[in-house]
Design a protein around this motif. Structure first.
Motif, PDB file in Angstrom:
ATOM      1  N   LEU A   1       0.840  -1.192   0.000  1.00 56.03           N
ATOM      2  CA  LEU A   1       0.000   0.000   0.000  1.00 56.03           C
ATOM      3  C   LEU A   1       0.877   1.244   0.000  1.00 56.03           C
ATOM      4  CD1 LEU A   1      -2.798  -0.958   2.555  1.00 56.03           C
ATOM      5  CD2 LEU A   1      -2.982  -0.835   0.069  1.00 56.03           C
ATOM      6  N   PRO A   2       0.496   2.275  -0.746  1.00 60.02           N
ATOM      7  CA  PRO A   2       1.325   3.483  -0.821  1.00 60.02           C
ATOM      8  C   PRO A   2       1.334   4.240   0.502  1.00 60.02           C
ATOM      9  CG  PRO A   2      -0.780   3.850  -1.903  1.00 60.02           C
ATOM     10  CD  PRO A   2      -0.734   2.389  -1.562  1.00 60.02           C
ATOM     11  N   THR A   3       2.373   4.994   0.722  1.00 58.45           N
ATOM     12  CA  THR A   3       2.448   5.882   1.876  1.00 58.45           C
ATOM     13  C   THR A   3       2.528   7.319   1.385  1.00 58.45           C
ATOM     14  OG1 THR A   3       4.863   5.683   1.933  1.00 58.45           O
ATOM     15  CG2 THR A   3       3.590   4.147   3.302  1.00 58.45           C
ATOM     16  N   PHE A   4       2.143   8.250   2.247  1.00 59.76           N
ATOM     17  CA  PHE A   4       2.048   9.647   1.835  1.00 59.76           C
ATOM     18  C   PHE A   4       2.673  10.537   2.902  1.00 59.76           C
ATOM     19  CE2 PHE A   4      -1.584   7.186   0.374  1.00 59.76           C
ATOM     20  CZ  PHE A   4      -1.475   7.332  -0.995  1.00 59.76           C
ATOM     21  N   ASP A   5       3.369  11.552   2.449  1.00 57.64           N
ATOM     22  CA  ASP A   5       4.046  12.475   3.351  1.00 57.64           C
ATOM     23  C   ASP A   5       3.087  13.589   3.763  1.00 57.64           C
ATOM     24  OD1 ASP A   5       6.029  13.618   4.849  1.00 57.64           O
ATOM     25  OD2 ASP A   5       7.024  14.599   3.149  1.00 57.64           O
ATOM     26  N   ILE A   6       2.051  13.194   4.512  1.00 59.56           N
ATOM     27  CA  ILE A   6       1.056  14.182   4.964  1.00 59.56           C
ATOM     28  C   ILE A   6       1.694  15.058   6.032  1.00 59.56           C
ATOM     29  CG2 ILE A   6      -1.224  14.491   5.993  1.00 59.56           C
ATOM     30  CD1 ILE A   6      -1.291  13.089   3.279  1.00 59.56           C
ATOM     31  N   PRO A   7       1.619  16.375   5.901  1.00 60.99           N
ATOM     32  CA  PRO A   7       2.264  17.249   6.890  1.00 60.99           C
ATOM     33  C   PRO A   7       1.622  17.131   8.269  1.00 60.99           C
ATOM     34  CG  PRO A   7       0.876  18.535   5.415  1.00 60.99           C
ATOM     35  CD  PRO A   7       0.929  17.156   4.849  1.00 60.99           C
ATOM     36  N   ALA A   8       2.442  17.154   9.288  1.00 58.95           N
ATOM     37  CA  ALA A   8       1.936  17.128  10.658  1.00 58.95           C
ATOM     38  C   ALA A   8       1.333  18.490  11.006  1.00 58.95           C
ATOM     39  CB  ALA A   8       3.070  16.790  11.620  1.00 58.95           C
ATOM     40  N   LEU A   9       0.476  18.491  12.009  1.00 61.96           N
ATOM     41  CA  LEU A   9      -0.085  19.751  12.470  1.00 61.96           C
ATOM     42  C   LEU A   9       1.018  20.607  13.079  1.00 61.96           C
ATOM     43  CD1 LEU A   9      -3.395  18.600  14.221  1.00 61.96           C
ATOM     44  CD2 LEU A   9      -3.191  19.873  12.082  1.00 61.96           C
ATOM     45  N   SER A  10       1.034  21.877  12.724  1.00 64.69           N
ATOM     46  CA  SER A  10       2.005  22.792  13.316  1.00 64.69           C
ATOM     47  C   SER A  10       1.633  23.039  14.778  1.00 64.69           C
ATOM     48  CB  SER A  10       2.028  24.115  12.550  1.00 64.69           C
ATOM     49  OG  SER A  10       0.800  24.805  12.735  1.00 64.69           O
ATOM     50  N   SER A  11       2.578  23.477  15.552  1.00 66.48           N
ATOM     51  CA  SER A  11       2.299  23.778  16.963  1.00 66.48           C
ATOM     52  C   SER A  11       1.247  24.872  17.090  1.00 66.48           C
ATOM     53  CB  SER A  11       3.592  24.184  17.673  1.00 66.48           C
ATOM     54  OG  SER A  11       4.189  25.299  17.019  1.00 66.48           O
ATOM     55  N   GLU A  12       1.279  25.823  16.146  1.00 63.73           N
ATOM     56  CA  GLU A  12       0.276  26.903  16.160  1.00 63.73           C
ATOM     57  C   GLU A  12      -1.116  26.349  15.925  1.00 63.73           C
ATOM     58  OE1 GLU A  12      -0.828  30.995  13.657  1.00 63.73           O
ATOM     59  OE2 GLU A  12       0.941  29.802  13.132  1.00 63.73           O
ATOM     60  N   HIS A  13      -1.241  25.443  14.965  1.00 63.66           N
ATOM     61  CA  HIS A  13      -2.552  24.870  14.678  1.00 63.66           C
ATOM     62  C   HIS A  13      -3.020  23.950  15.789  1.00 63.66           C
ATOM     63  CE1 HIS A  13      -2.225  25.536  10.028  1.00 63.66           C
ATOM     64  NE2 HIS A  13      -2.236  26.671  10.724  1.00 63.66           N
ATOM     65  N   GLN A  14      -2.095  23.305  16.477  1.00 63.49           N
ATOM     66  CA  GLN A  14      -2.475  22.425  17.575  1.00 63.49           C
ATOM     67  C   GLN A  14      -3.097  23.198  18.731  1.00 63.49           C
ATOM     68  OE1 GLN A  14       0.643  19.742  18.863  1.00 63.49           O
ATOM     69  NE2 GLN A  14       1.288  19.334  16.772  1.00 63.49           N
ATOM     70  N   THR A  15      -2.635  24.408  18.956  1.00 63.54           N
ATOM     71  CA  THR A  15      -3.148  25.210  20.081  1.00 63.54           C
ATOM     72  C   THR A  15      -4.334  26.082  19.678  1.00 63.54           C
ATOM     73  OG1 THR A  15      -1.519  26.950  19.593  1.00 63.54           O
ATOM     74  CG2 THR A  15      -0.899  25.256  21.202  1.00 63.54           C
ATOM     75  N   SER A  16      -4.596  26.165  18.397  1.00 60.67           N
ATOM     76  CA  SER A  16      -5.700  27.004  17.918  1.00 60.67           C
ATOM     77  C   SER A  16      -7.041  26.327  18.184  1.00 60.67           C
ATOM     78  CB  SER A  16      -5.544  27.267  16.421  1.00 60.67           C
ATOM     79  OG  SER A  16      -6.704  27.886  15.890  1.00 60.67           O
ATOM     80  N   SER A  17      -8.062  27.145  18.364  1.00 56.16           N
ATOM     81  CA  SER A  17      -9.419  26.622  18.572  1.00 56.16           C
ATOM     82  C   SER A  17     -10.135  26.345  17.259  1.00 56.16           C
ATOM     83  CB  SER A  17     -10.243  27.624  19.388  1.00 56.16           C
ATOM     84  OG  SER A  17     -10.354  28.864  18.687  1.00 56.16           O
ATOM     85  N   LEU A  18      -9.558  26.779  16.131  1.00 50.50           N
ATOM     86  CA  LEU A  18     -10.196  26.582  14.835  1.00 50.50           C
ATOM     87  C   LEU A  18      -9.991  25.141  14.343  1.00 50.50           C
ATOM     88  CD1 LEU A  18      -9.195  29.877  12.968  1.00 50.50           C
ATOM     89  CD2 LEU A  18     -11.382  29.336  14.076  1.00 50.50           C
ATOM     90  N   PRO A  19     -10.915  24.635  13.531  1.00 47.36           N
ATOM     91  CA  PRO A  19     -10.733  23.300  12.963  1.00 47.36           C
ATOM     92  C   PRO A  19      -9.560  23.277  11.984  1.00 47.36           C
ATOM     93  CG  PRO A  19     -12.619  24.384  11.945  1.00 47.36           C
ATOM     94  CD  PRO A  19     -12.189  25.251  13.099  1.00 47.36           C
ATOM     95  N   ASN A  20      -8.910  22.123  11.884  1.00 50.38           N
ATOM     96  CA  ASN A  20      -7.782  21.959  10.974  1.00 50.38           C
ATOM     97  C   ASN A  20      -8.242  21.323   9.676  1.00 50.38           C
ATOM     98  OD1 ASN A  20      -5.321  22.809  12.540  1.00 50.38           O
ATOM     99  ND2 ASN A  20      -6.223  21.357  13.997  1.00 50.38           N
ATOM    100  N   VAL A  21      -8.093  22.059   8.579  1.00 49.27           N
ATOM    101  CA  VAL A  21      -8.513  21.606   7.252  1.00 49.27           C
ATOM    102  C   VAL A  21      -7.276  21.444   6.380  1.00 49.27           C
ATOM    103  CG1 VAL A  21      -9.864  22.147   5.191  1.00 49.27           C
ATOM    104  CG2 VAL A  21     -10.731  22.793   7.455  1.00 49.27           C
ATOM    105  N   ILE A  22      -7.175  20.309   5.695  1.00 50.14           N
ATOM    106  CA  ILE A  22      -6.077  20.104   4.759  1.00 50.14           C
ATOM    107  C   ILE A  22      -6.614  20.148   3.337  1.00 50.14           C
ATOM    108  CG2 ILE A  22      -6.256  17.565   4.845  1.00 50.14           C
ATOM    109  CD1 ILE A  22      -3.105  17.636   4.516  1.00 50.14           C
ATOM    110  N   VAL A  23      -5.912  20.843   2.459  1.00 50.03           N
ATOM    111  CA  VAL A  23      -6.264  20.902   1.044  1.00 50.03           C
ATOM    112  C   VAL A  23      -5.373  19.915   0.304  1.00 50.03           C
ATOM    113  CG1 VAL A  23      -6.485  22.332  -1.013  1.00 50.03           C
ATOM    114  CG2 VAL A  23      -6.943  23.323   1.249  1.00 50.03           C
TER     115      VAL A  23
END
Length: 464
Positions: free
Chosen positions: A44-66
């Protein structure tokens, strides 16, 4: 002498045991002959999906990936002509750069993953297999995903994702009709609004939806209706699910899948992690017209097509020559056919037997994706018929008595996710892979005959 006797006895004991072992192995193979998926999907293929940044981890907003695949939205006008709406290079700009050009999003924290960068029609089915797995991998980290694609085959890509993505989190497909760098481009607004829809979480459990021009559609129902207009996407039979306004995301109805929210039967039968991309079969489309010849079907079968969708006239009718070629393909090669209409909307009802399956309200492009995935998981026609008639269909019946009852067809036949160790679910009818059981074309879809239907019920939208 004693040695000879022992040898003979050993032969008498071991040979039957060997024969029984071989027979058992053959029975096991035959028992799984209608089950074409791999026991264990290799590599099965693997993908280099970016990890959540520290800023996004502490933010109250939802995390959306494009998740970007290119298309017109990422297109660049030829010769830097800002008025060149139709002459451009699709899939030129990187998504990270495009998101950086948007105003800082008010409702979501946004990250990007560049899956590919080309026109939608340039993607193979094997690449869509990878795309689906990439979206699921991203949704293990992020709250929701936006997938950008070209609009030419957007409805097919979106429906493939709808049928295969395992996560219940929102997946929103968007694109553009004009390249990013021309005047009046719709790309930035569509991208911004799609992120808003994904971040709202209002399409959770909906499967994949498509959003362009501020309108939200179910992937199963949407189609492109015009070659150039910005408002080209529509759902001819059922209309929009909702709309994106400033600042609201409004959902006015839900697709049938939402009725199974939280249930194990919500997921489709098509778990790509259990098959190899090499097991995805060839499935084609044949268009019927006045005195259409049968050469298209014969040629596609010769090229290895395991399934064919017919886009028929009216209620699915096909020409006599196509009908003859179809019957031969069923008899000689066991090809599975799905009947749809070329009219743009309308349901094609199923006869309940044979190798010709009614496509319900799916258009030919959608039906091809459904048939292609079905044949990747089973050769049993009754199982495929069951999937076509139950998964994602919407049929609501209301009966009023002293205890008013609302029932929907999506709660009746349970679509069980197949496993390598289990026999795939089948319909009540016995398997009908034998071509001799298939009805003739004219008897099942001739528009002059009354199609076999279930008792008429009133269809109303299922509200979320």
């Amino acid at each position: 002498m004693t040695q000879i006797v022992k040898s003979e006895l050993a032969k008498k004991v071991l040979v039957p045991l060997l024969v029984l072992s071989l027979l058992a192995a053959m029975v096991g193979v035959l028992a799984k002959s209608n089950y074409v998926r791999a026991e264990e999907a290799p590599g099965l293929p693997t993908f280099d999906i970016p990890a959540l940044s520290s800023e996004h981890q502490t933010s109250s907003l939802p995390n959306v990936i494009v998740v970007a695949t290119g298309g017109t939205l990422a297109g660049k006008a030829r010769d830097d002509d800002k008025t060149n709406f139709q002459n451009y290079a699709a899939g030129t700009f990187k998504m990270a750069d495009l998101v950086a050009q948007l105003p800082k999003h008010k409702t979501a924290d946004v990250s990007t993953f560049q899956f590919g960068n080309k026109g939608s029609g340039g993607y193979t089915i094997k690449e869509l297999y990878d795309l689906s797995l990439a979206v699921d991998a991203a949704l293990k980290i992020y709250d929701s995903a936006v997938v950008t694609t070209g609009t030419d085959t957007m409805e097919e890509i979106a429906y493939f994702l709808d049928l295969t993505v395992r996560s219940e989190k929102p997946v929103v497909v968007t694109g553009a009709m004009r390249p990013w760098d021309v005047i009046g481009t719709d790309g930035p607004a569509n991208l911004y609004q799609a992120i808003k829809v994904a971040g709202s979480d209002k399409t959770k459990w909906f499967g994949t939806v498509v959003m362009l021009n501020d309108v939200i559609y179910a992937a199963r129902e949407v189609t492109k209706t015009n070659a150039h207009r910005n408002d080209t996407f529509d759902a001819p039979m059922f209309g929009a699910l909702g709309y994106v306004d400033d600042p609201a995301v409004r959902i006015y109805r839900a697709p049938a899948r939402a009725a199974k929210a939280g249930k194990s039967t919500w997921a489709s039968p098509f778990d790509l992690r259990t098959i190899s991309k090499d097991s995805l079969p060839i499935v084609e489309i044949v268009y019927s017209y006045q005195e259409a010849g049968g050469g298209a079907i014969r040629g596609l079968v010769a090229d290895g097509a395991k399934g064919i969708v017919t886009a028929g006239t009216g209620a699915g009718g096909i020409s006599s020559q196509l009908s003859t070629a179809r019957s031969a393909a069923i008899k000689d090669k066991g090809v599975v056919f799905v009947s749809t209409t070329r009219t743009g909307s309308g349901s094609i009802y199923d006869s309940g037997s044979g190798n010709v399956i009614g496509g319900d309200n799916l258009n030919a492009a959608h039906a091809r994706m459904m048939l292609l995935l079905s044949l990747a998981f089973t050769n049993d026609v009754s199982t495929i018929r069951n999937w076509f008639t139950t998964f994602g269909t919407q049929d609501v019946e209301i009966s009023v008595d002293e205890n008013t009852v609302l029932s929907t067809s999506v709660e009746e036949p349970i679509v069980t996710e197949p496993t390598p160790e289990a026999v795939l679910p089948t319909a009540t009818a016995s398997p009908t892979t034998e071509p001799t059981t298939a009805p003739t074309a004219d008897s099942t879809i001739d528009p002059t005959t009354e199609p076999a239907t279930e008792p008429t019920t009133e269809t109303v939208p299922v509200t979320p």
